[in-house]
Design a protein around this motif. Structure first.
Motif, PDB file in Angstrom:
ATOM      1  N   VAL A  13      29.343  10.701  -5.448  1.00  0.00           N
ATOM      2  CA  VAL A  13      29.337   9.744  -6.567  1.00  0.00           C
ATOM      3  C   VAL A  13      28.819   8.385  -6.099  1.00  0.00           C
ATOM      4  O   VAL A  13      28.010   7.747  -6.788  1.00  0.00           O
ATOM      5  CB  VAL A  13      30.733   9.648  -7.213  1.00  0.00           C
ATOM      6  CG1 VAL A  13      30.798   8.512  -8.225  1.00  0.00           C
ATOM      7  CG2 VAL A  13      31.096  10.971  -7.873  1.00  0.00           C
ATOM      8  N   ASN A  14      29.255   7.938  -4.938  1.00  0.00           N
ATOM      9  CA  ASN A  14      28.747   6.667  -4.401  1.00  0.00           C
ATOM     10  C   ASN A  14      27.237   6.723  -4.177  1.00  0.00           C
ATOM     11  O   ASN A  14      26.505   5.781  -4.503  1.00  0.00           O
ATOM     12  CB  ASN A  14      29.445   6.315  -3.089  1.00  0.00           C
ATOM     13  CG  ASN A  14      30.888   5.917  -3.288  1.00  0.00           C
ATOM     14  OD1 ASN A  14      31.297   5.496  -4.366  1.00  0.00           O
ATOM     15  ND2 ASN A  14      31.693   6.064  -2.239  1.00  0.00           N
ATOM     16  N   ALA A  15      26.768   7.836  -3.624  1.00  0.00           N
ATOM     17  CA  ALA A  15      25.327   7.999  -3.391  1.00  0.00           C
ATOM     18  C   ALA A  15      24.575   8.045  -4.717  1.00  0.00           C
ATOM     19  O   ALA A  15      23.485   7.458  -4.839  1.00  0.00           O
ATOM     20  CB  ALA A  15      25.069   9.276  -2.588  1.00  0.00           C
ATOM     21  N   ALA A  16      25.139   8.729  -5.697  1.00  0.00           N
ATOM     22  CA  ALA A  16      24.489   8.800  -7.007  1.00  0.00           C
ATOM     23  C   ALA A  16      24.361   7.413  -7.628  1.00  0.00           C
ATOM     24  O   ALA A  16      23.307   7.073  -8.176  1.00  0.00           O
ATOM     25  CB  ALA A  16      25.270   9.731  -7.935  1.00  0.00           C
ATOM     26  N   GLU A  17      25.395   6.596  -7.502  1.00  0.00           N
ATOM     27  CA  GLU A  17      25.319   5.225  -8.024  1.00  0.00           C
ATOM     28  C   GLU A  17      24.165   4.462  -7.385  1.00  0.00           C
ATOM     29  O   GLU A  17      23.414   3.767  -8.068  1.00  0.00           O
ATOM     30  CB  GLU A  17      26.628   4.475  -7.779  1.00  0.00           C
ATOM     31  CG  GLU A  17      27.721   4.817  -8.745  1.00  0.00           C
ATOM     32  CD  GLU A  17      28.956   3.945  -8.554  1.00  0.00           C
ATOM     33  OE1 GLU A  17      29.181   3.406  -7.442  1.00  0.00           O
ATOM     34  OE2 GLU A  17      29.706   3.809  -9.521  1.00  0.00           O
ATOM     35  N   TYR A  23      16.354   4.434  -8.543  1.00  0.00           N
ATOM     36  CA  TYR A  23      15.342   5.231  -9.240  1.00  0.00           C
ATOM     37  C   TYR A  23      15.547   5.300 -10.754  1.00  0.00           C
ATOM     38  O   TYR A  23      14.647   5.731 -11.467  1.00  0.00           O
ATOM     39  CB  TYR A  23      15.338   6.687  -8.727  1.00  0.00           C
ATOM     40  CG  TYR A  23      15.251   6.828  -7.237  1.00  0.00           C
ATOM     41  CD1 TYR A  23      14.136   6.375  -6.533  1.00  0.00           C
ATOM     42  CD2 TYR A  23      16.272   7.441  -6.522  1.00  0.00           C
ATOM     43  CE1 TYR A  23      14.053   6.522  -5.154  1.00  0.00           C
ATOM     44  CE2 TYR A  23      16.192   7.585  -5.143  1.00  0.00           C
ATOM     45  CZ  TYR A  23      15.085   7.126  -4.469  1.00  0.00           C
ATOM     46  OH  TYR A  23      15.011   7.269  -3.110  1.00  0.00           O
ATOM     47  N   GLY A  24      16.745   4.970 -11.212  1.00  0.00           N
ATOM     48  CA  GLY A  24      17.099   5.183 -12.616  1.00  0.00           C
ATOM     49  C   GLY A  24      17.755   6.539 -12.768  1.00  0.00           C
ATOM     50  O   GLY A  24      17.541   7.442 -11.956  1.00  0.00           O
ATOM     51  N   VAL A  25      18.556   6.691 -13.804  1.00  0.00           N
ATOM     52  CA  VAL A  25      19.285   7.941 -14.023  1.00  0.00           C
ATOM     53  C   VAL A  25      18.323   9.098 -14.264  1.00  0.00           C
ATOM     54  O   VAL A  25      18.461  10.169 -13.662  1.00  0.00           O
ATOM     55  CB  VAL A  25      20.262   7.806 -15.218  1.00  0.00           C
ATOM     56  CG1 VAL A  25      20.945   9.124 -15.524  1.00  0.00           C
ATOM     57  CG2 VAL A  25      21.306   6.725 -14.936  1.00  0.00           C
ATOM     58  N   ALA A  26      17.353   8.901 -15.130  1.00  0.00           N
ATOM     59  CA  ALA A  26      16.452   9.998 -15.516  1.00  0.00           C
ATOM     60  C   ALA A  26      15.624  10.532 -14.358  1.00  0.00           C
ATOM     61  O   ALA A  26      15.290  11.713 -14.328  1.00  0.00           O
ATOM     62  CB  ALA A  26      15.537   9.542 -16.647  1.00  0.00           C
ATOM     63  N   LYS A  27      15.299   9.698 -13.374  1.00  0.00           N
ATOM     64  CA  LYS A  27      14.417  10.124 -12.283  1.00  0.00           C
ATOM     65  C   LYS A  27      15.165  10.558 -11.020  1.00  0.00           C
ATOM     66  O   LYS A  27      14.544  11.033 -10.085  1.00  0.00           O
ATOM     67  CB  LYS A  27      13.438   9.001 -11.948  1.00  0.00           C
ATOM     68  CG  LYS A  27      12.452   8.752 -13.077  1.00  0.00           C
ATOM     69  CD  LYS A  27      11.446   7.701 -12.710  1.00  0.00           C
ATOM     70  CE  LYS A  27      10.491   7.488 -13.863  1.00  0.00           C
ATOM     71  NZ  LYS A  27       9.525   6.448 -13.588  1.00  0.00           N
ATOM     72  N   THR A  28      16.468  10.372 -10.990  1.00  0.00           N
ATOM     73  CA  THR A  28      17.236  10.757  -9.806  1.00  0.00           C
ATOM     74  C   THR A  28      17.444  12.263  -9.788  1.00  0.00           C
ATOM     75  O   THR A  28      17.829  12.856 -10.785  1.00  0.00           O
ATOM     76  CB  THR A  28      18.604  10.037  -9.795  1.00  0.00           C
ATOM     77  OG1 THR A  28      18.385   8.632  -9.713  1.00  0.00           O
ATOM     78  CG2 THR A  28      19.447  10.481  -8.618  1.00  0.00           C
ATOM     79  N   THR A  29      17.193  12.859  -8.632  1.00  0.00           N
ATOM     80  CA  THR A  29      17.367  14.304  -8.473  1.00  0.00           C
ATOM     81  C   THR A  29      18.583  14.580  -7.589  1.00  0.00           C
ATOM     82  O   THR A  29      19.086  13.687  -6.896  1.00  0.00           O
ATOM     83  CB  THR A  29      16.129  14.931  -7.805  1.00  0.00           C
ATOM     84  OG1 THR A  29      16.031  14.415  -6.462  1.00  0.00           O
ATOM     85  CG2 THR A  29      14.856  14.626  -8.592  1.00  0.00           C
ATOM     86  N   VAL A  30      19.015  15.839  -7.580  1.00  0.00           N
ATOM     87  CA  VAL A  30      20.097  16.248  -6.683  1.00  0.00           C
ATOM     88  C   VAL A  30      19.662  16.038  -5.240  1.00  0.00           C
ATOM     89  O   VAL A  30      20.468  15.638  -4.389  1.00  0.00           O
ATOM     90  CB  VAL A  30      20.520  17.709  -6.947  1.00  0.00           C
ATOM     91  CG1 VAL A  30      21.483  18.203  -5.871  1.00  0.00           C
ATOM     92  CG2 VAL A  30      21.156  17.833  -8.316  1.00  0.00           C
ATOM     93  N   GLU A  31      18.389  16.272  -4.952  1.00  0.00           N
ATOM     94  CA  GLU A  31      17.879  16.061  -3.600  1.00  0.00           C
ATOM     95  C   GLU A  31      18.025  14.599  -3.187  1.00  0.00           C
ATOM     96  O   GLU A  31      18.419  14.298  -2.050  1.00  0.00           O
ATOM     97  CB  GLU A  31      16.403  16.486  -3.504  1.00  0.00           C
ATOM     98  CG  GLU A  31      16.169  17.972  -3.616  1.00  0.00           C
ATOM     99  CD  GLU A  31      16.209  18.501  -5.063  1.00  0.00           C
ATOM    100  OE1 GLU A  31      16.234  17.700  -6.025  1.00  0.00           O
ATOM    101  OE2 GLU A  31      16.240  19.732  -5.218  1.00  0.00           O
ATOM    102  N   ALA A 103      24.536   2.601 -20.417  1.00  0.00           N
ATOM    103  CA  ALA A 103      23.598   2.524 -21.541  1.00  0.00           C
ATOM    104  C   ALA A 103      22.622   3.692 -21.507  1.00  0.00           C
ATOM    105  O   ALA A 103      22.289   4.260 -22.552  1.00  0.00           O
ATOM    106  CB  ALA A 103      22.852   1.195 -21.516  1.00  0.00           C
ATOM    107  N   ALA A 104      22.191   4.081 -20.328  1.00  0.00           N
ATOM    108  CA  ALA A 104      21.228   5.176 -20.204  1.00  0.00           C
ATOM    109  C   ALA A 104      21.816   6.497 -20.686  1.00  0.00           C
ATOM    110  O   ALA A 104      21.088   7.382 -21.108  1.00  0.00           O
ATOM    111  CB  ALA A 104      20.773   5.317 -18.757  1.00  0.00           C
ATOM    112  N   LEU A 105      23.125   6.632 -20.644  1.00  0.00           N
ATOM    113  CA  LEU A 105      23.754   7.880 -21.056  1.00  0.00           C
ATOM    114  C   LEU A 105      24.291   7.858 -22.472  1.00  0.00           C
ATOM    115  O   LEU A 105      24.478   8.899 -23.077  1.00  0.00           O
ATOM    116  CB  LEU A 105      24.888   8.233 -20.096  1.00  0.00           C
ATOM    117  CG  LEU A 105      24.409   8.582 -18.698  1.00  0.00           C
ATOM    118  CD1 LEU A 105      25.575   8.693 -17.753  1.00  0.00           C
ATOM    119  CD2 LEU A 105      23.618   9.878 -18.733  1.00  0.00           C
TER     120      LEU A 105
END
Length: 191
Positions: A13-17, A23-31, A103-105
Motif C-alpha cells: 500500500v505504501n509503494a502504491a501510494e 505515475y497517476g492511478v490509471a497508469k500504475t501497474t502491479v509491476e 478524486a481519481a477513483l
C-alpha cells in the motif's frame, strides 16, 4: 491476519501510494507497485488476490480512514446536528477535491480507467462511513434530532450522492445555503 502478511500488505500500500503520486492511478501497474515495494509480482498477488484493483481500493480506504479520523474530531466541535451535516459535507467535498487519488477513483472519469475498483470502492466507502458515524447517528436519533425512519446506511448513501454531485457540479453561491435548505431538512426532524 498474520503479522508478516500485514507487513507485506502495508509495504504494498505504501509503494502504491508512491506510484500513484508518480505515475497517476490509471497508469500504475502491479509491476510498478511490486518494484517500488521491493517485492515480486507474485508476492503482491498473494497479498492482494484482487490484484491492482484491490490495491487501489486499499489505498483509497486508508486515505478515507485518515479523513474520517480528522472529521470526527471536527464534527465533535459542531454545536448542532444540522451544522455537523453541513460542515461534514463541505469537508468531504474539499477532501475529495484535494486528494488526487481519491478524486481519481470517485469521479465519473475514473470509471473508464478503473471500473472494477470504482464499483468496489463505492460499496466499501459507504460501509466504512456508515460504521464510523453509526454511534453519532444513533445518539442523534435517540435525542430526536434525526428522523427516526431513516437508517445510517441510507443517510450515508444520500450524503455520498450529494457530495458526488457537488464535486461534479459545484454550483453558484455558498454551498452551505443549499445544504441547509435542501439536505438538512431531509435528514432532521422538523419542529
Amino acid at each position: 491476519m498474520p503479522q508478516a502478511t500485514t507487513d507485506v500488505r502495508e509495504r504494498v500500500v505504501n509503494a502504491a501510494e508512491r506510484c500513484f503520486a508518480r505515475y497517476g492511478v490509471a497508469k500504475t501497474t502491479v509491476e510498478d507497485i511490486a518494484a517500488a515495494a521491493g517485492l515480486s509480482r507474485a508476492t503482491v498477488y498473494r497479498s492482494f488476490a484482487g490484484g491492482r484493483d484491490e490495491v487501489i481500493l486499499e489505498v483509497l480506504l486508508r486515505d478515507l480512514r485518515r479523513f474520517l479520523d480528522r472529521l470526527a474530531g471536527r464534527l465533535g466541535a459542531q454545536s448542532s446536528v444540522p451544522d455537523g451535516i453541513v460542515e461534514g459535507v463541505i469537508d468531504a467535498v474539499a477532501f475529495v477535491r484535494g486528494e488526487p487519488r481519491v478524486a481519481a477513483l470517485l469521479t465519473p472519469e475514473a470509471a473508464g480507467h478503473t471500473q472494477t475498483a470504482v464499483a468496489g470502492a463505492a460499496q466499501s466507502v459507504l460501509r466504512l462511513c456508515a460504521d464510523r458515524v453509526r454511534p453519532y447517528f444513533a445518539a442523534a436519533q435517540r435525542e430526536g434530532l434525526l428522523r427516526a425512519d431513516i437508517t445510517v446506511e441510507g443517510a450515508v448513501e444520500f450524503l455520498f450522492r450529494i457530495i458526488s454531485s457537488m464535486i461534479v457540479l459545484p454550483g453558484d453561491g455558498d454551498p452551505r445555503d443549499f445544504l441547509r435548505t435542501y439536505v438538512v431538512p431531509a435528514l432532521t426532524e422538523s419542529d
